[in-house]
Design a protein around this motif. Sequence first.
Motif, short mmCIF file in Angstrom:
data_model
loop_
_atom_site.label_atom_id
_atom_site.label_comp_id
_atom_site.label_asym_id
_atom_site.label_seq_id
_atom_site.Cartn_x
_atom_site.Cartn_y
_atom_site.Cartn_z
N GLY A 1 23.89 13.68 8.89
CA GLY A 1 23.15 14.57 8.00
C GLY A 1 22.06 13.84 7.23
O GLY A 1 21.64 14.28 6.17
N TRP A 2 21.62 12.71 7.78
CA TRP A 2 20.60 11.92 7.08
C TRP A 2 19.19 12.26 7.53
O TRP A 2 18.23 11.86 6.86
N SER B 1 17.46 7.58 6.10
CA SER B 1 17.40 7.42 7.56
C SER B 1 16.33 6.39 7.95
O SER B 1 16.38 5.83 9.04
N VAL B 2 15.35 6.18 7.09
CA VAL B 2 14.34 5.16 7.38
C VAL B 2 14.76 3.81 6.80
O VAL B 2 14.44 2.76 7.34
N ILE B 3 15.49 3.88 5.69
CA ILE B 3 15.85 2.63 5.00
C ILE B 3 16.99 1.90 5.72
O ILE B 3 16.87 0.71 6.04
N VAL B 4 18.07 2.61 6.00
CA VAL B 4 19.28 1.95 6.49
C VAL B 4 19.07 1.12 7.77
O VAL B 4 19.51 -0.02 7.83
N PRO B 5 18.37 1.66 8.78
CA PRO B 5 18.20 0.82 9.98
C PRO B 5 17.41 -0.46 9.74
O PRO B 5 17.44 -1.36 10.56
N VAL C 1 9.83 10.31 13.99
CA VAL C 1 10.96 10.94 14.66
C VAL C 1 11.91 11.55 13.64
O VAL C 1 12.39 12.67 13.80
N VAL C 2 12.17 10.86 12.55
CA VAL C 2 13.33 11.20 11.75
C VAL C 2 12.98 11.94 10.45
O VAL C 2 13.82 12.64 9.90
#
Lengths: 326, 290
Positions: free
Chosen positions: B149-150, B156-160, B230-231
């Motif tokens: 649900g991110w 979603s951009v930070i964690v990877p 994409v995200v």
Amino acid sequence: MTVVDKIAPDEEKAGVRTSPRPTLRHRLSRWDVKVSPYLYIAPFFVVFGIVGLFPLLYTAYVSLFSWEAGDDDPAFIGLDNFKELFADTQFWNALENTVSIFLLSSVPQLIIAVLLAALLSARLRGATGWRVGVLLPYAASLVALGIIFANLFGPKYGLVNGLLQTIGLDPVDWQAGRFSSHAAIAIMVNWRWTGYNALIVLAAMQAIPKELHEAALIDGAGAARRFFSITLPLLKPTLIFVTITSTIGGLQIFTEPKLFDAMPGSNNGGSSNQFQTVTLYLYQTAFENYELGYASAIAWVLFVIIVLIALVNFFLTGRLTAVKKK
Amino acid sequence: MTTLHSVFKNGGLKRGVSALGKPRRATYVVLTIFVLGSLFPFYWSFLVASRDSGMLTERVPPFLPGGNFFANAARVFDTVPFWKALANSLIVSGTVTLTTVLFSALAGFAFAKLRFRGRNGLFVFIVITLAVPTQLGIIPLFMAMSEFGWAGGLQSVIVPNLVTAFGVFWMRQYTVDAVPYELIEAARVDGCSMIRIFWNVCLPAVRPAAAILAMFTFMTSWNDFLWPLVVLDAGNPTVQLALEKLQSGYYVDYSLVLAGTTLATIPILIVFLLLGRQIVAGIMQGAVKG
């Protein structure tokens, strides 16, 4: 090397001498020494597991299914995605475009970078200033760059065509032609990366011992001779490094072709896919047509191609510079 | 003039020897042309941004900026949520830079100075992962983000991007030389815990490398495009997505779009000109060590 080993006895002595609770402190400290390194490197492995390893393996898994976005129960179809992919003319077209853009960018880029590095290695006044100046394009965002170059290469009012007409040549519809669009995109790539690579080559050049040049000079070798017989062969490891990094980057090229379209927002890589690259095709297949299984097959094939070409590069660069050594 | 002077200053042939010898006037001319070429697209985009799109239809375009830049810039903020995009980019790049530097320094410290089982093997593994193009994993990564649900959120951009193989590699290479074992041993004798040794002994010693890593990470993150595209969605963009949105209409108002690219580029360009020396040194140092 063996800090920990050396330290442990001291710790014991100190513990025995001063602490009223030697065993607890001692144990805590031992535990600290043992576990800490793993804790410190853990973040990388967790993140890599999530964004590197898992996706690579899961992409392979997804590629075996006919998997549409939102599918609850995708059908297993084995290698059918790959079979389809190998017969897919659009994929081959995209691959050809990618390789063509990659060659048009990396070959001139490397040659210019080496020459530029040679210029920069002279005793310049304000050496740092020149280096910063050469590196400026590296600061540009790819998106800004894509937009600016699309404007410069515009078919009707673009500055490049204006210049061509001023010197009496016919304007070129840069986006429309296959070769012309590849050339324009390659210019964009080169504009951004040549200075960066020149600095890497320059660093390697400066690591070459001055005595070699001096000895050659005494033997009567001219600048060109010294460049080909001393500088170039000794640059070999760096050239391999630069070639491989630009291969990995070049084969994934996405932003430049995506923003180069004369009709912005159409995303196709040109009206007849004349500059659609593999990553662009992958993006469209996955996130516009929602065929995740097929897109995963594209991703894996691209991955294998990148690894293969990187290996070929490795051997080729080694060969070329080895020959020049003689 | 210049040439003669520098020959004199450098004491003749022997000391002036480098790949191509002493600089001649031609060297300066070629370099000047190159740097002007490097600057030109920036200048062009500012030129168009400071006039109206009508200039593009003129046979001979003007060479000096006009006075419309602020009007065009204001329109950028009206057309796309540019403030939000700027804030988002700052949050993402700031967080990613902080965590990357911290985690890379920690891992670099462990690999360079601590002994533990599997150290060499794990480090070789990290070096190998440098060659894995993470871009190709976007499909399962996107699926994972949707699952959590991110998708659409900044996490979603930070964690990877919390930490990179390059960062670990870079910090390890620097830490090997920068932190003497004697200092660590002394701290251990004084009863420091590992994490205090890292914080009080290692981190101050590796600050130059950490600063360079911070600059690179910030620039890379600020300029990232494919994964945010994409995200994230259009309502919650980063600067790069906002730029792309500006351009993606049917009719492109180039004064507006290039005002946007200028706005997005100026901060990075200023940082770059201020820290240029360190950035150059960083690239060249990395090249020799790598």
